[in-house]
Design a protein around this motif. Structure first.
Motif, PDB file in Angstrom:
ATOM      1  N   GLU A  94       2.283  -4.971   0.224  1.00 18.15           N
ATOM      2  CA  GLU A  94       3.358  -3.987   0.300  1.00 18.15           C
ATOM      3  C   GLU A  94       3.011  -2.892   1.307  1.00 18.15           C
ATOM      4  O   GLU A  94       3.830  -2.511   2.153  1.00 18.15           O
ATOM      5  CB  GLU A  94       3.596  -3.381  -1.074  1.00 18.15           C
ATOM      6  N   ALA A  95       1.784  -2.387   1.223  1.00 15.70           N
ATOM      7  CA  ALA A  95       1.336  -1.374   2.176  1.00 15.70           C
ATOM      8  C   ALA A  95       1.310  -1.948   3.583  1.00 15.70           C
ATOM      9  O   ALA A  95       1.690  -1.278   4.558  1.00 15.70           O
ATOM     10  CB  ALA A  95      -0.051  -0.866   1.783  1.00 15.70           C
ATOM     11  N   GLU A  96       0.891  -3.202   3.705  1.00 13.20           N
ATOM     12  CA  GLU A  96       0.804  -3.841   5.020  1.00 13.20           C
ATOM     13  C   GLU A  96       2.183  -4.020   5.640  1.00 13.20           C
ATOM     14  O   GLU A  96       2.357  -3.850   6.850  1.00 13.20           O
ATOM     15  CB  GLU A  96       0.092  -5.182   4.890  1.00 13.20           C
ATOM     16  N   GLN A  97       3.179  -4.350   4.818  1.00 13.57           N
ATOM     17  CA  GLN A  97       4.530  -4.597   5.323  1.00 13.57           C
ATOM     18  C   GLN A  97       5.262  -3.318   5.696  1.00 13.57           C
ATOM     19  O   GLN A  97       6.032  -3.296   6.656  1.00 13.57           O
ATOM     20  CB  GLN A  97       5.351  -5.340   4.249  1.00 13.57           C
ATOM     21  N   LEU A  98       5.022  -2.231   4.967  1.00 15.22           N
ATOM     22  CA  LEU A  98       5.882  -1.061   5.079  1.00 15.22           C
ATOM     23  C   LEU A  98       5.299   0.117   5.837  1.00 15.22           C
ATOM     24  O   LEU A  98       6.020   0.822   6.548  1.00 15.22           O
ATOM     25  CB  LEU A  98       6.268  -0.576   3.669  1.00 15.22           C
ATOM     26  N   ALA A  99       4.009   0.374   5.688  1.00 20.68           N
ATOM     27  CA  ALA A  99       3.473   1.692   6.037  1.00 20.68           C
ATOM     28  C   ALA A  99       3.177   1.873   7.515  1.00 20.68           C
ATOM     29  O   ALA A  99       2.659   0.975   8.175  1.00 20.68           O
ATOM     30  CB  ALA A  99       2.205   1.948   5.228  1.00 20.68           C
ATOM     31  N   ASP A 100       3.498   3.067   8.010  1.00 18.56           N
ATOM     32  CA  ASP A 100       3.048   3.490   9.330  1.00 18.56           C
ATOM     33  C   ASP A 100       1.579   3.904   9.267  1.00 18.56           C
ATOM     34  O   ASP A 100       0.819   3.667  10.196  1.00 18.56           O
ATOM     35  CB  ASP A 100       3.898   4.659   9.831  1.00 18.56           C
ATOM     36  N   ARG A 101       1.220   4.548   8.161  1.00 21.81           N
ATOM     37  CA  ARG A 101      -0.172   4.906   7.902  1.00 21.81           C
ATOM     38  C   ARG A 101      -0.508   4.597   6.455  1.00 21.81           C
ATOM     39  O   ARG A 101       0.372   4.665   5.578  1.00 21.81           O
ATOM     40  CB  ARG A 101      -0.443   6.388   8.189  1.00 21.81           C
ATOM     41  N   ILE A 102      -1.771   4.266   6.202  1.00 18.82           N
ATOM     42  CA  ILE A 102      -2.226   3.887   4.868  1.00 18.82           C
ATOM     43  C   ILE A 102      -3.454   4.720   4.519  1.00 18.82           C
ATOM     44  O   ILE A 102      -4.401   4.798   5.304  1.00 18.82           O
ATOM     45  CB  ILE A 102      -2.592   2.392   4.808  1.00 18.82           C
ATOM     46  N   ALA A 103      -3.425   5.341   3.336  1.00 21.60           N
ATOM     47  CA  ALA A 103      -4.592   6.051   2.826  1.00 21.60           C
ATOM     48  C   ALA A 103      -5.061   5.333   1.568  1.00 21.60           C
ATOM     49  O   ALA A 103      -4.256   5.000   0.693  1.00 21.60           O
ATOM     50  CB  ALA A 103      -4.257   7.509   2.514  1.00 21.60           C
ATOM     51  N   ILE A 104      -6.347   5.083   1.482  1.00 18.96           N
ATOM     52  CA  ILE A 104      -6.917   4.396   0.327  1.00 18.96           C
ATOM     53  C   ILE A 104      -7.542   5.438  -0.590  1.00 18.96           C
ATOM     54  O   ILE A 104      -8.490   6.132  -0.216  1.00 18.96           O
ATOM     55  CB  ILE A 104      -7.965   3.350   0.757  1.00 18.96           C
ATOM     56  N   LEU A 105      -6.969   5.552  -1.787  1.00 17.21           N
ATOM     57  CA  LEU A 105      -7.442   6.518  -2.780  1.00 17.21           C
ATOM     58  C   LEU A 105      -8.342   5.791  -3.770  1.00 17.21           C
ATOM     59  O   LEU A 105      -7.927   4.829  -4.421  1.00 17.21           O
ATOM     60  CB  LEU A 105      -6.250   7.149  -3.497  1.00 17.21           C
ATOM     61  N   HIS A 106      -9.591   6.253  -3.869  1.00 15.98           N
ATOM     62  CA  HIS A 106     -10.561   5.590  -4.751  1.00 15.98           C
ATOM     63  C   HIS A 106     -11.396   6.643  -5.451  1.00 15.98           C
ATOM     64  O   HIS A 106     -12.013   7.494  -4.808  1.00 15.98           O
ATOM     65  CB  HIS A 106     -11.454   4.650  -3.925  1.00 15.98           C
ATOM     66  N   LYS A 107     -11.372   6.581  -6.781  1.00 17.91           N
ATOM     67  CA  LYS A 107     -12.138   7.517  -7.611  1.00 17.91           C
ATOM     68  C   LYS A 107     -11.842   8.964  -7.243  1.00 17.91           C
ATOM     69  O   LYS A 107     -12.731   9.811  -7.185  1.00 17.91           O
ATOM     70  CB  LYS A 107     -13.636   7.226  -7.501  1.00 17.91           C
ATOM     71  N   ALA A 121       1.720   5.121   2.937  1.00 22.04           N
ATOM     72  CA  ALA A 121       1.366   4.386   1.724  1.00 22.04           C
ATOM     73  C   ALA A 121       0.062   4.928   1.153  1.00 22.04           C
ATOM     74  O   ALA A 121      -0.946   5.006   1.855  1.00 22.04           O
ATOM     75  CB  ALA A 121       1.232   2.899   2.010  1.00 22.04           C
ATOM     76  N   LEU A 122       0.097   5.292  -0.101  1.00 19.69           N
ATOM     77  CA  LEU A 122      -1.094   5.713  -0.828  1.00 19.69           C
ATOM     78  C   LEU A 122      -1.518   4.526  -1.680  1.00 19.69           C
ATOM     79  O   LEU A 122      -0.880   4.192  -2.675  1.00 19.69           O
ATOM     80  CB  LEU A 122      -0.782   6.935  -1.684  1.00 19.69           C
ATOM     81  N   LEU A 123      -2.578   3.880  -1.248  1.00 18.64           N
ATOM     82  CA  LEU A 123      -3.008   2.619  -1.839  1.00 18.64           C
ATOM     83  C   LEU A 123      -4.193   2.846  -2.761  1.00 18.64           C
ATOM     84  O   LEU A 123      -5.152   3.534  -2.393  1.00 18.64           O
ATOM     85  CB  LEU A 123      -3.390   1.641  -0.717  1.00 18.64           C
ATOM     86  N   GLY A 124      -4.126   2.280  -3.962  1.00 25.28           N
ATOM     87  CA  GLY A 124      -5.243   2.431  -4.890  1.00 25.28           C
ATOM     88  C   GLY A 124      -5.010   1.621  -6.149  1.00 25.28           C
ATOM     89  O   GLY A 124      -3.883   1.266  -6.483  1.00 25.28           O
ATOM     90  N   SER A 125      -6.083   1.334  -6.846  1.00 21.18           N
ATOM     91  CA  SER A 125      -5.993   0.570  -8.084  1.00 21.18           C
ATOM     92  C   SER A 125      -5.452   1.448  -9.205  1.00 21.18           C
ATOM     93  O   SER A 125      -5.286   2.666  -9.039  1.00 21.18           O
ATOM     94  CB  SER A 125      -7.369   0.009  -8.462  1.00 21.18           C
ATOM     95  N   ASN A 126      -5.188   0.846 -10.361  1.00 17.70           N
ATOM     96  CA  ASN A 126      -4.735   1.621 -11.514  1.00 17.70           C
ATOM     97  C   ASN A 126      -5.793   2.656 -11.887  1.00 17.70           C
ATOM     98  O   ASN A 126      -6.988   2.352 -11.945  1.00 17.70           O
ATOM     99  CB  ASN A 126      -4.492   0.695 -12.708  1.00 17.70           C
ATOM    100  N   GLY A 127      -5.343   3.887 -12.135  1.00 17.06           N
ATOM    101  CA  GLY A 127      -6.265   4.937 -12.510  1.00 17.06           C
ATOM    102  C   GLY A 127      -6.901   5.664 -11.346  1.00 17.06           C
ATOM    103  O   GLY A 127      -7.752   6.544 -11.549  1.00 17.06           O
ATOM    104  N   ALA A 128      -6.488   5.335 -10.120  1.00 18.58           N
ATOM    105  CA  ALA A 128      -7.087   5.977  -8.948  1.00 18.58           C
ATOM    106  C   ALA A 128      -6.610   7.414  -8.765  1.00 18.58           C
ATOM    107  O   ALA A 128      -7.245   8.195  -8.059  1.00 18.58           O
ATOM    108  CB  ALA A 128      -6.787   5.166  -7.692  1.00 18.58           C
TER     109      ALA A 128
END
Length: 280
Positions: A197-210, A36-43
């Motif tokens: 969604e990331a919590e339910q599905l992902a084996d690994r999560i990366a947080i993309l910010h700026k 899961a690539l997690l980030g806000s709009n525009g990340a």
């Protein structure tokens, strides 16, 4: 299955004139896993997916999918992937089955009808296969969209915010579909702005910010970044409903004139309210 990463991203950068969208992105995705690539709009999530799917060229860095460099071997990458965008790309004039048959024919596959029937069964859409896609619910439409993406059995699938605009029940249907994909060995790169969604599905999560990955790990590893939760005692005052039920009882029996005592305990406050009715 080899130990080589299905997706490898190293130092990817991308700018649009003076807007720096990606500023050196690095991560690997294991085969058969959900990343899961997690980030806000525009990340920069969609920009990165477009680079990995050969729709956009990076300014710097390298990326590979199934061992193929996205810049040097775009044709091989395209044969190895499927991309599902933020909104379901189905033809509403056609039935669900006709949508699947159309894509199978475009991929020059043998027996497109059998392929369509198999996917309809796999995604629990057999009963709705003959109906126009315009009559489908949001969850059914998204499941059909993902089914169309799987024609040809690509080993890697990109899902760009697949539950945007869906109601809670439809989101759960899509989650179940994504889990089945990974169970069957498909590598899934999922972009989302929904934490659950990331919590339910992902084996690994990366947080993309700026434009950069600020954290990458399993859910358990990310939770360890914060201190343990503290428990605070909060006194709960009885509500008017608590008082009313304590006074009149909740059995609905008529008053028989006998003395009645009712105890109501507020669990947080540990106090007891007593009400006594005297005999007539």
């Amino acid at each position: 299955m080899t130990t080589e990463a299905a997706i490898r991203v190293q130092g990817i950068e991308k700018s649009f004139k003076d807007l720096h969208v990606l500023r050196g992105v690095d991560f690997d995705v294991a085969r058969g896993s959900i990343f899961a690539l997690l980030g806000s709009n525009g990340a920069g999530k969609t920009t990165l997916v477009r680079i990995l799917s050969t729709l956009l060229k990076a300014d710097a860095g390298t990326a590979s999918v199934q061992g193929f460099d996205v810049a040097a071997n775009p044709g091989d990458v395209r044969e190895s992937i499927s991309l599902t965008g933020q909104f379901a790309a189905v033809d509403e004039v056609l039935s669900g089955r006709e949508n699947l048959v159309l894509v199978a024919r475009l991929r020059h596959l043998k027996d497109p009808g059998a392929i369509a029937d198999d996917l309809l069964a796999r995604f629990s859409l057999t009963d709705a296969g003959g109906r126009k896609a315009a009559t489908y619910s949001g969850g059914m439409r998204r499941r059909l969209d993902i089914a169309m993406s799987l024609i040809g059995n690509p080993p890697t699938i990109f899902l760009d915010e697949p539950t945007t605009g869906l109601d809670p029940q439809a989101r759960i249907e899509v989650w179940q579909t994504v889990k089945k994909l990974a169970d069957n060995g498909t590598t899934v790169l999922l972009t989302t702005q929904y934490l659950d969604e990331a919590e339910q599905l992902a084996d690994r999560i990366a947080i993309l910010h700026k434009g950069t990955i600020i954290q990458n790990g399993t859910l358990a590893e990310l939770k360890q970044l914060l201190p343990p939760a503290t428990v605070e005692y909060v006194e709960k005052q009885p509500s008017l409903e608590d008082v009313f039920l304590a006074l009149v009882g909740d059995t609905g029996d008529e008053d028989d004139g006998e003395t009645e005592t009712v105890d109501v305990e507020t669990s947080a406050a540990d106090r007891t309210v007593r009400a006594r009715k005297e005999p007539r």
